[in-house]
Write a protein that holds these residues in place. Structure first.
Motif, PDB file in Angstrom:
ATOM      1  N   GLN A  31      -7.101   2.454   0.212  1.00  0.00           N
ATOM      2  CA  GLN A  31      -5.830   3.272  -0.036  1.00  0.00           C
ATOM      3  C   GLN A  31      -4.632   2.832   0.331  1.00  0.00           C
ATOM      4  O   GLN A  31      -4.552   2.225   1.311  1.00  0.00           O
ATOM      5  CB  GLN A  31      -6.328   4.698   0.493  1.00  0.00           C
ATOM      6  N   LEU A  89       0.999   6.227   1.435  1.00  0.00           N
ATOM      7  CA  LEU A  89       2.132   7.008   0.773  1.00  0.00           C
ATOM      8  C   LEU A  89       3.199   6.611   1.196  1.00  0.00           C
ATOM      9  O   LEU A  89       3.516   6.461   2.562  1.00  0.00           O
ATOM     10  CB  LEU A  89       1.755   8.541   1.071  1.00  0.00           C
ATOM     11  N   TRP A 130       4.624   3.696   0.996  1.00  0.00           N
ATOM     12  CA  TRP A 130       4.402   2.597   1.761  1.00  0.00           C
ATOM     13  C   TRP A 130       5.667   1.685   2.048  1.00  0.00           C
ATOM     14  O   TRP A 130       6.419   1.383   0.892  1.00  0.00           O
ATOM     15  CB  TRP A 130       3.366   1.413   1.267  1.00  0.00           C
TER      16      TRP A 130
END
Length: 335
Positions: free
Chosen positions: A226, A229, A231
């Motif tokens: 993953q 979010l 990033w």
């Protein structure tokens, strides 16, 4: 601190970029010392600032008596991206943010005064090419472009110094500096989160194949790896690659000011005078003896070490690194 498992990756995949030396191998070299690391080491080992000062006093004299030219580098204002990391470290140490700021400020003033009396320069930033190596336990020194990183450079007798060469590392891994920085971000750094479940070996293979984080993200399974979010990897990349440019600092060293040192350490900090003066006398004797030995060796046309086998000591650690690297290369060839 630094880059997660980078040292392990280098030992396994690029052992040829590591050499193991002694403190005496750096005679005549200008070495930048990561002062925040040194302060934290002594703060962890002893309970108060007073004993930390004494530790820095002893360690600095050991460098000087080996004719090493130390430069103590103090951190500037930390980047916003590192605030979360600093907060976590402060909480682990039992400080609040205000306590941390106050403590560091107080220590810095005392350390600066001590180093000034020892006659060694202190700077906030040091430019590439001004020094021969950077001594730090923080592996992100390599990501910031430090060409030679020294770990375990201390005042302990027979201590083994681990030297990392960035040019050799990039050559062995077949990466550019920008690609290496992207690898460090994938491994995990202080300036942003990392892709979950991505280990060092996999991260290296992905960068070697795809050459940058953007293309790596297009070629991973987002369910098992993953991506954070929002990033902030681009901001971290910019920090590593676009470090502040400044005029090279003017570095000057001078003889330690013994009367002022004795007054500071003994009268103000209440250390035993015979202990401080005894170490200063030992410093002068050791410095004179080592210089005499080098002059005698120079007169004979030799050096302190006369062969490559002697210069690069083969130790158990080094054998382990070489074996690990050899095994990794054999495994790659067999695939």
């Amino acid at each position: 601190m630094g880059i997660t498992k980078l040292a392990d990756l280098i030992r396994g995949d690029a052992p040829g970029s590591i050499t193991y030396k002694e403190i005496g191998d750096y005679t005549g070299k200008i070495i930048a010392l990561d002062t925040s690391i040194i302060m934290n080491q002594f703060r962890s080992a002893v309970s108060n600032l007073k004993l930390s000062l004494l530790g820095v006093f002893y360690r600095t004299l050991t460098f000087l008596e080996h004719d090493i030219k130390p430069v103590f580098v103090f951190d500037g204002v930390p980047p916003e991206q590192k605030r979360a990391v600093l907060e976590k470290r402060a909480q682990s140490a039992g400080w609040s943010s205000a306590q941390r700021s106050h403590t560091v400020s107080s220590q810095t003033k005392e350390f600066l005064r001590l180093l000034m009396l020892l006659g060694v320069p202190c700077v906030q930033l040091v430019s590439s090419g001004v020094v021969d190596a950077v001594a730090s336990e923080d592996m992100d020194t390599l990501a910031f472009g430090g060409t030679v990183l020294l770990r375990q450079l201390n005042a302990k007798r027979d201590s083994e110094v681990v030297e990392y060469s960035l040019p050799k590392l990039l050559e062995i891994l077949q990466l550019t500096q920008k690609e290496f920085v992207d690898l460090c971000i994938l491994l995990g750094c202080d300036y942003c989160d990392k892709i979950a479940g991505l280990g060092p070996s996999r991260a290296l293979k992905l960068i070697q194949k795809h050459r940058n984080i953007e293309d790596v993200m297009l070629n991973i399974n987002r369910k098992t790896h993953q991506v954070p979010l929002g990033w902030q990897y681009q901001a971290a990349r910019k920090l590593f690659l676009d470090s502040p440019q400044s005029e090279p600092p003017r570095l000057q060293w001078s003889e330690p000011k013994e009367p002022e040192l004795v007054n500071f350490l003994c009268q103000e900090k209440h250390f035993k005078e015979e202990k401080v003066r005894g170490r200063m006398e030992k410093f002068r004797q050791n410095l004179a003896n080592r210089r005499k030995e080098r002059e005698e060796e120079k007169g004979k046309g030799g050096g302190r070490q006369t062969s490559l086998d002697q210069f690069f000591r083969v130790t158990r650690k080094r054998r382990s690194a070489e074996v690990g690297g050899s095994t990794a290369r054999k495994q790659q060839k067999s695939k």
